[in-house]
Design a protein around this motif. Sequence first.
Motif, mmCIF file in Angstrom:
data_model
loop_
_atom_site.group_PDB
_atom_site.id
_atom_site.type_symbol
_atom_site.label_atom_id
_atom_site.label_comp_id
_atom_site.label_asym_id
_atom_site.label_seq_id
_atom_site.Cartn_x
_atom_site.Cartn_y
_atom_site.Cartn_z
ATOM 1 N N PHE A 165 0.514 -1.346 0.099
ATOM 2 C CA PHE A 165 -0.126 0.367 -0.135
ATOM 3 C C PHE A 165 1.107 1.071 -0.090
ATOM 4 C CE2 PHE A 165 -3.078 -2.694 1.682
ATOM 5 C CZ PHE A 165 -4.396 -2.246 1.136
ATOM 6 N N ALA A 166 0.445 2.498 -0.433
ATOM 7 C CA ALA A 166 0.972 3.601 -0.386
ATOM 8 C C ALA A 166 -0.011 4.655 -0.539
ATOM 9 C CB ALA A 166 1.760 4.092 -2.108
ATOM 10 N N THR A 167 0.511 5.730 0.098
ATOM 11 C CA THR A 167 -0.564 6.960 0.429
ATOM 12 C C THR A 167 -0.903 7.697 -1.299
ATOM 13 O OG1 THR A 167 0.729 9.084 1.346
ATOM 14 C CG2 THR A 167 -0.166 7.176 2.708
ATOM 15 N N VAL A 168 -1.750 7.950 -1.924
ATOM 16 C CA VAL A 168 -2.314 8.627 -2.773
ATOM 17 C C VAL A 168 -1.852 10.619 -2.382
ATOM 18 C CG1 VAL A 168 -3.802 9.698 -4.307
ATOM 19 C CG2 VAL A 168 -3.546 7.348 -3.624
ATOM 20 N N ARG A 169 -1.040 10.699 -3.142
ATOM 21 C CA ARG A 169 -0.878 12.150 -2.855
ATOM 22 C C ARG A 169 -1.217 13.518 -2.274
ATOM 23 N NH1 ARG A 169 5.588 15.132 -2.405
ATOM 24 N NH2 ARG A 169 5.181 17.092 -2.757
ATOM 25 N N ASP A 170 -1.828 13.499 -3.479
ATOM 26 C CA ASP A 170 -2.463 14.551 -4.021
ATOM 27 C C ASP A 170 -4.316 14.159 -4.725
ATOM 28 O OD1 ASP A 170 -3.221 17.597 -4.526
ATOM 29 O OD2 ASP A 170 -2.913 17.305 -7.625
ATOM 30 N N SER A 171 -4.922 13.176 -3.690
ATOM 31 C CA SER A 171 -5.617 12.682 -3.847
ATOM 32 C C SER A 171 -6.682 13.959 -3.436
ATOM 33 C CB SER A 171 -6.452 11.182 -2.459
ATOM 34 O OG SER A 171 -7.810 11.114 -2.582
ATOM 35 N N ALA A 172 -8.140 14.360 -3.686
ATOM 36 C CA ALA A 172 -9.328 15.009 -3.943
ATOM 37 C C ALA A 172 -9.958 14.719 -2.067
ATOM 38 C CB ALA A 172 -10.578 14.903 -4.679
ATOM 39 N N PHE A 173 -9.713 13.733 -1.503
ATOM 40 C CA PHE A 173 -10.228 13.341 -0.687
ATOM 41 C C PHE A 173 -9.116 13.528 0.637
ATOM 42 C CE2 PHE A 173 -12.415 9.326 -3.175
ATOM 43 C CZ PHE A 173 -13.890 9.807 -2.573
ATOM 44 N N ASN A 174 -7.592 14.353 0.219
ATOM 45 C CA ASN A 174 -6.967 14.333 1.513
ATOM 46 C C ASN A 174 -7.400 15.202 2.065
ATOM 47 O OD1 ASN A 174 -5.392 12.045 0.227
ATOM 48 N ND2 ASN A 174 -4.013 13.001 -0.448
ATOM 49 N N ARG A 175 -6.643 15.314 3.441
ATOM 50 C CA ARG A 175 -7.633 16.807 3.947
ATOM 51 C C ARG A 175 -6.755 16.649 5.408
ATOM 52 N NH1 ARG A 175 -13.538 17.635 6.351
ATOM 53 N NH2 ARG A 175 -14.431 15.282 6.207
ATOM 54 N N ARG A 176 -6.064 17.826 6.217
ATOM 55 C CA ARG A 176 -6.038 18.087 7.706
ATOM 56 C C ARG A 176 -7.115 19.102 7.787
ATOM 57 N NH1 ARG A 176 -2.017 18.340 10.263
ATOM 58 N NH2 ARG A 176 -3.339 17.799 11.752
ATOM 59 N N ILE A 177 -7.677 18.642 9.529
ATOM 60 C CA ILE A 177 -8.218 18.898 10.091
ATOM 61 C C ILE A 177 -7.630 19.339 11.745
ATOM 62 C CG2 ILE A 177 -10.624 19.181 11.843
ATOM 63 C CD1 ILE A 177 -11.830 16.303 9.582
ATOM 64 N N THR A 178 -7.884 21.143 11.599
ATOM 65 C CA THR A 178 -7.048 21.220 12.844
ATOM 66 C C THR A 178 -7.482 21.982 13.618
ATOM 67 O OG1 THR A 178 -6.015 23.533 12.426
ATOM 68 C CG2 THR A 178 -5.463 20.602 11.411
ATOM 69 N N PRO A 179 -7.288 22.072 15.182
ATOM 70 C CA PRO A 179 -7.279 23.184 15.811
ATOM 71 C C PRO A 179 -7.975 24.143 15.676
ATOM 72 C CG PRO A 179 -5.194 22.188 17.185
ATOM 73 C CD PRO A 179 -5.011 21.818 15.621
ATOM 74 N N LEU A 180 -7.602 24.707 14.321
ATOM 75 C CA LEU A 180 -8.862 25.883 14.116
ATOM 76 C C LEU A 180 -9.845 25.896 13.307
ATOM 77 C CD1 LEU A 180 -4.749 28.058 13.706
ATOM 78 C CD2 LEU A 180 -6.560 28.319 15.543
ATOM 79 N N THR A 181 -9.633 24.335 12.931
ATOM 80 C CA THR A 181 -10.519 23.846 11.943
ATOM 81 C C THR A 181 -12.320 24.136 12.317
ATOM 82 O OG1 THR A 181 -9.804 22.198 10.688
ATOM 83 C CG2 THR A 181 -12.367 22.191 10.637
ATOM 84 N N PRO A 215 -15.447 11.283 6.462
ATOM 85 C CA PRO A 215 -14.023 10.733 5.648
ATOM 86 C C PRO A 215 -14.359 11.453 4.391
ATOM 87 C CG PRO A 215 -14.330 9.419 7.941
ATOM 88 C CD PRO A 215 -15.470 10.003 6.962
ATOM 89 N N TYR A 216 -15.835 11.015 4.043
ATOM 90 C CA TYR A 216 -16.228 10.795 2.201
ATOM 91 C C TYR A 216 -16.229 11.943 1.835
ATOM 92 C CZ TYR A 216 -16.375 5.841 2.768
ATOM 93 O OH TYR A 216 -15.969 4.431 2.877
ATOM 94 N N ASP A 217 -16.670 13.299 2.891
ATOM 95 C CA ASP A 217 -17.583 13.860 2.727
ATOM 96 C C ASP A 217 -17.116 15.683 2.766
ATOM 97 O OD1 ASP A 217 -18.849 16.435 1.655
ATOM 98 O OD2 ASP A 217 -20.779 14.858 2.429
ATOM 99 N N LYS A 218 -15.822 16.386 2.261
ATOM 100 C CA LYS A 218 -15.333 17.788 2.703
ATOM 101 C C LYS A 218 -15.806 18.876 3.100
ATOM 102 C CE LYS A 218 -10.919 17.470 0.245
ATOM 103 N NZ LYS A 218 -9.797 18.190 -0.433
ATOM 104 N N ALA A 219 -17.517 18.106 2.597
ATOM 105 C CA ALA A 219 -18.153 19.958 2.865
ATOM 106 C C ALA A 219 -19.270 19.729 3.993
ATOM 107 C CB ALA A 219 -19.079 19.852 1.528
ATOM 108 N N ALA A 220 -18.916 18.266 4.655
ATOM 109 C CA ALA A 220 -19.683 17.505 5.609
ATOM 110 C C ALA A 220 -19.505 18.669 7.069
ATOM 111 C CB ALA A 220 -19.816 16.273 6.057
#
Length: 766
Positions: free
Chosen positions: A219-235, A364-369
């Motif tokens: 397995f490997a990560t997909v670097r530029d996947s449209a699903f990738n994101r960070r959620i931080t203490p500022l989100t 995880p599937y929906d950035k807009a949720a």
Amino acid sequence: MNKRADFPLTEIDPDDIGHNASANPTFDSVLSARLSRRSLLRGGVGTAATALFGSVALAACGGGGDDEAAPPPVATDPPITSLAFTAVAKSLEDRVTVPAGYTATVIYALGDPLDAATPDYRNDGTDTGFDQRAGDHHDGMGYFGLGANGLRDDNASDRGLLVVNHEATSHPGSELSSTYLHADGGTPTLPRPAAEVDKEVPIHGVSVVEVKKAAGGGFATVRDSAFNRRITPLTPVQLAGAARGSALMKTAYSADGTQARGTLNNCGTGRTPWGTLLTGEENWAGYFARGAADDAARGNDKSVASLKRYGRAQGSKSRHGWESAGADDKYQRWDISRKGTSTDGTDDYRHELNTFGYLVEIDPYDKAAAIKKRTSLGRFAHESAAFSKLVEGQPIAVYMGDDSRGEYMYKFVSSATWSAADGNAADRIAQGDKYLDSGKLYAARFNADGSGDWLELTIANPLIAGFTGYAFADQADVLVNARLAADAVGATKMDRPEWCATHPTTGEVYYTLTNNSSRSATPGAGQFGVDPANPRAYSDLKGDPAQGGTTQRGNVNGHIIRLAETNGAAAAATFRWDVYLFGAQAQRDAADTSLSDADYAASVNLSSLTADQDFSSPDGLWFSRNTGLCWIQTDDGAYTDATNCMMLAGVPGSVGDGAKKTLAYGSTSVDTYVGKAPTAQTLKRFLVGPVDCEITGLCETPDGKALFVNIQHPGETISKAALANPAGYPSHWPANAGYGAGGATTARPRSATVVITKDDGGRIGS
């Protein structure tokens, strides 16, 4: 979370500090008569195979076994009832060791970019842009399958999303900065530079990263996947549930108390039946500072009692000093002193602490949720979340632990009854609204006869409404101050409940209890006396006494408790319990003369562990739905003279499958029950990690052929002064395993995710 015995308690082990000053009973005062109703607990000796394939009695609740509703379809195979791999030996090496025939590959480490625009990680302290990089201290984790069409597919084992918690960051002793993150180790004093704080804040939180199986099987990560994101203490996040809009939630950021910023100190996780992730906020309180005269500034109102109960007495210093970085709102939020003149707190951050300490739901599937903090599940130091076995037409339960000494076990029971159709609903967060925002929260009381009671935390309970320790205003107040409510009803103080997990077929619930250095055969001030469910008080040598070794005392190695709800019902008011496993080294240290070999076996190694099975300080806990195996991970400082932290695979039995044992302490004794002793085929060490690490967080592909595991804070015992000598770092992992920037003998260590596969392509553990 960072239970390193080598460091000052207040700096490295914040969850080991007890803030529970209530007079609630500990096990020693409520369990002395446990044998009087032995038959209640010992309903029969079950076999491992019976437990794995299911229990008719447990499944029958609520209309019978035919009414069981499975979660969304997941590929399943026969459970594994005998472990086929060769156990891994204990190790002090700076590497990840797995059994022969298996391969562990690093795929996602601190600083790895999540998009094509972010540069590769240099790992020299000069990197920035952590809102698009992997955070630090990888912890709890979940796998969410993706079909070829890019939509949710719970059967997909070739492509999926990993949701990874980033709990904290390594900082030695009293130094405030994240040592490895900054080129020179960072500023260890106040005020902290804004540039350093701006790097440290976003390495906390959560990652969503796509992973994909390669042609060769890895397995490997997909670097530029449209699903990738960070959620931080500022989100931006929403407050949901009974405390949404409460007066206790109003801040300068959200005047109506419905919004908050980010998530913090994320430890364990839980996967919901409708395909979202719950992430637990654990040691969040320590990130906030409070002024030395704040009690008076608050008019000594009831918030003072609440703050003390959650470990923030006036004058409390913050873990990293983020509040000192400037006047900007994003820094001042970390100071929870009353500074404004308003009566409702909308002109300062006196209530900011109340917006942390929850299970947080992420799709995880929906950035807009919307990301929602589920306040109805209570506010405390959350570890993981385990869902009850699903039964059509019956409520669902969520089991939780509060990881501090002397705290409680909890469960939430939904008002809504389960409908299998909801498991595949398109609006997943709406299902969270349905099942997690309305229901009843309970704390556990363990009784002397091996039974237990779930005590509802409700403002309608006279014990809560009339509690003299805190004046609850309404149900929102009860949930925000769940610890105080549990104090009021008389819940049982526990030895730091960590992760919990539900057996996929029996529905029995397992909790790890890491250890207790205050356990004693002769109770005194600040001590817990031995009792049937916590029967051990012993001394244990760490290291060679001739070389400055130390003697550790109490319940040094911890244990795992399990419970079975009455009739298997998620909404049951009562349960039965016993001890699944006691952690211990297989044999006493040769230099330890406090016990003979026979006495050690009879009073310490109660589970009869061998050298292939012995462990200390259980923490992470997770069941494979595919194989039925129980995975146990350690976060230890007690046995680290002999081995680095580890992960074991177990074939579990069931509550009541063991036998009575009597432990003698001078002229007194204590009776206890130990689960059926494991065999060489039902419990084995599967993995040992690199130096200074914790093994934490795991998930698998639905076919059971790839296991994802997190290695947290390798080499954490570095000091700022030692940073100038790379060759002397405690660890160089994972660079010494061929991953990432830096030399194998000079690189800074990094927390990381590994994927483990079997070389013949088979299921893990088979």
